[in-house]
Design a protein around this motif. Structure first.
Motif, PDB file in Angstrom:
ATOM      1  N   VAL A  13      44.218  49.173  41.497  1.00  0.00           N
ATOM      2  CA  VAL A  13      44.424  48.626  40.147  1.00  0.00           C
ATOM      3  C   VAL A  13      44.543  47.109  40.218  1.00  0.00           C
ATOM      4  O   VAL A  13      43.982  46.388  39.367  1.00  0.00           O
ATOM      5  N   LEU A  14      45.239  46.596  41.208  1.00  0.00           N
ATOM      6  CA  LEU A  14      45.385  45.149  41.375  1.00  0.00           C
ATOM      7  C   LEU A  14      44.031  44.479  41.620  1.00  0.00           C
ATOM      8  O   LEU A  14      43.721  43.455  41.001  1.00  0.00           O
ATOM      9  N   ILE A  15      43.227  45.067  42.489  1.00  0.00           N
ATOM     10  CA  ILE A  15      41.902  44.494  42.776  1.00  0.00           C
ATOM     11  C   ILE A  15      41.032  44.496  41.528  1.00  0.00           C
ATOM     12  O   ILE A  15      40.377  43.490  41.219  1.00  0.00           O
ATOM     13  N   ILE A  16      41.016  45.590  40.793  1.00  0.00           N
ATOM     14  CA  ILE A  16      40.211  45.656  39.570  1.00  0.00           C
ATOM     15  C   ILE A  16      40.721  44.645  38.546  1.00  0.00           C
ATOM     16  O   ILE A  16      39.924  43.985  37.856  1.00  0.00           O
ATOM     17  N   GLY A  17      42.036  44.472  38.454  1.00  0.00           N
ATOM     18  CA  GLY A  17      42.598  43.485  37.530  1.00  0.00           C
ATOM     19  C   GLY A  17      42.212  42.065  37.899  1.00  0.00           C
ATOM     20  O   GLY A  17      41.870  41.254  37.035  1.00  0.00           O
ATOM     21  N   VAL A  18      42.252  41.758  39.199  1.00  0.00           N
ATOM     22  CA  VAL A  18      41.869  40.418  39.652  1.00  0.00           C
ATOM     23  C   VAL A  18      40.392  40.168  39.375  1.00  0.00           C
ATOM     24  O   VAL A  18      40.017  39.084  38.900  1.00  0.00           O
ATOM     25  N   ILE A  19      39.548  41.155  39.644  1.00  0.00           N
ATOM     26  CA  ILE A  19      38.111  40.996  39.369  1.00  0.00           C
ATOM     27  C   ILE A  19      37.886  40.768  37.878  1.00  0.00           C
ATOM     28  O   ILE A  19      37.120  39.877  37.479  1.00  0.00           O
ATOM     29  N   PHE A  31      40.022  39.526  35.721  1.00  0.00           N
ATOM     30  CA  PHE A  31      40.548  38.205  35.375  1.00  0.00           C
ATOM     31  C   PHE A  31      39.563  37.109  35.771  1.00  0.00           C
ATOM     32  O   PHE A  31      39.321  36.176  35.005  1.00  0.00           O
ATOM     33  N   VAL A  32      38.986  37.222  36.967  1.00  0.00           N
ATOM     34  CA  VAL A  32      38.012  36.221  37.429  1.00  0.00           C
ATOM     35  C   VAL A  32      36.798  36.217  36.514  1.00  0.00           C
ATOM     36  O   VAL A  32      36.279  35.138  36.156  1.00  0.00           O
ATOM     37  N   ILE A  33      36.322  37.379  36.111  1.00  0.00           N
ATOM     38  CA  ILE A  33      35.162  37.433  35.218  1.00  0.00           C
ATOM     39  C   ILE A  33      35.473  36.778  33.883  1.00  0.00           C
ATOM     40  O   ILE A  33      34.668  35.998  33.369  1.00  0.00           O
ATOM     41  N   VAL A  34      36.632  37.071  33.308  1.00  0.00           N
ATOM     42  CA  VAL A  34      37.015  36.454  32.028  1.00  0.00           C
ATOM     43  C   VAL A  34      37.179  34.941  32.206  1.00  0.00           C
ATOM     44  O   VAL A  34      36.745  34.154  31.354  1.00  0.00           O
ATOM     45  N   LEU A  35      37.793  34.510  33.309  1.00  0.00           N
ATOM     46  CA  LEU A  35      37.976  33.088  33.568  1.00  0.00           C
ATOM     47  C   LEU A  35      36.627  32.375  33.706  1.00  0.00           C
ATOM     48  O   LEU A  35      36.427  31.315  33.103  1.00  0.00           O
ATOM     49  N   LEU A  36      35.713  32.951  34.462  1.00  0.00           N
ATOM     50  CA  LEU A  36      34.384  32.350  34.595  1.00  0.00           C
ATOM     51  C   LEU A  36      33.652  32.331  33.269  1.00  0.00           C
ATOM     52  O   LEU A  36      32.969  31.355  32.935  1.00  0.00           O
ATOM     53  N   GLY A  37      33.802  33.392  32.489  1.00  0.00           N
ATOM     54  CA  GLY A  37      33.168  33.429  31.180  1.00  0.00           C
ATOM     55  C   GLY A  37      33.703  32.359  30.255  1.00  0.00           C
ATOM     56  O   GLY A  37      32.947  31.726  29.514  1.00  0.00           O
ATOM     57  N   SER A  38      34.989  32.106  30.302  1.00  0.00           N
ATOM     58  CA  SER A  38      35.550  31.065  29.438  1.00  0.00           C
ATOM     59  C   SER A  38      35.175  29.674  29.922  1.00  0.00           C
ATOM     60  O   SER A  38      35.009  28.754  29.119  1.00  0.00           O
TER      61      SER A  38
END
Length: 59
Positions: free
Chosen positions: A40-46, A48-55
């Motif tokens: 769950v932590l790994i999926i959450g980090v991935i 978060f990174v996708i949303v951060l890169l998108g923003s």
């Protein structure tokens, strides 16, 4: 194979699975909880990174 035969096979297979299954002991439960938490932590980090890169890109 008609519907009744399929249902009977499902019930038979379900009973067999329930006969061989068992309740996990405390050690096995803790190990399973660790693995699930890490997943769950790994999926959450991935995510978060996708949303951060998108923003940052402006999508």
């Amino acid at each position: 194979m008609n519907v009744q035969e399929s249902f009977d096979k499902f019930i038979k297979d379900s009973k067999r699975v329930l006969k061989v299954s068992r309740k996990p002991d405390a050690k096995e439960y803790r190990e399973l909880a660790k693995v699930v938490s890490i997943g769950v932590l790994i999926i959450g980090v991935i995510g978060f990174v996708i949303v951060l890169l998108g923003s940052l890109i402006g999508i």
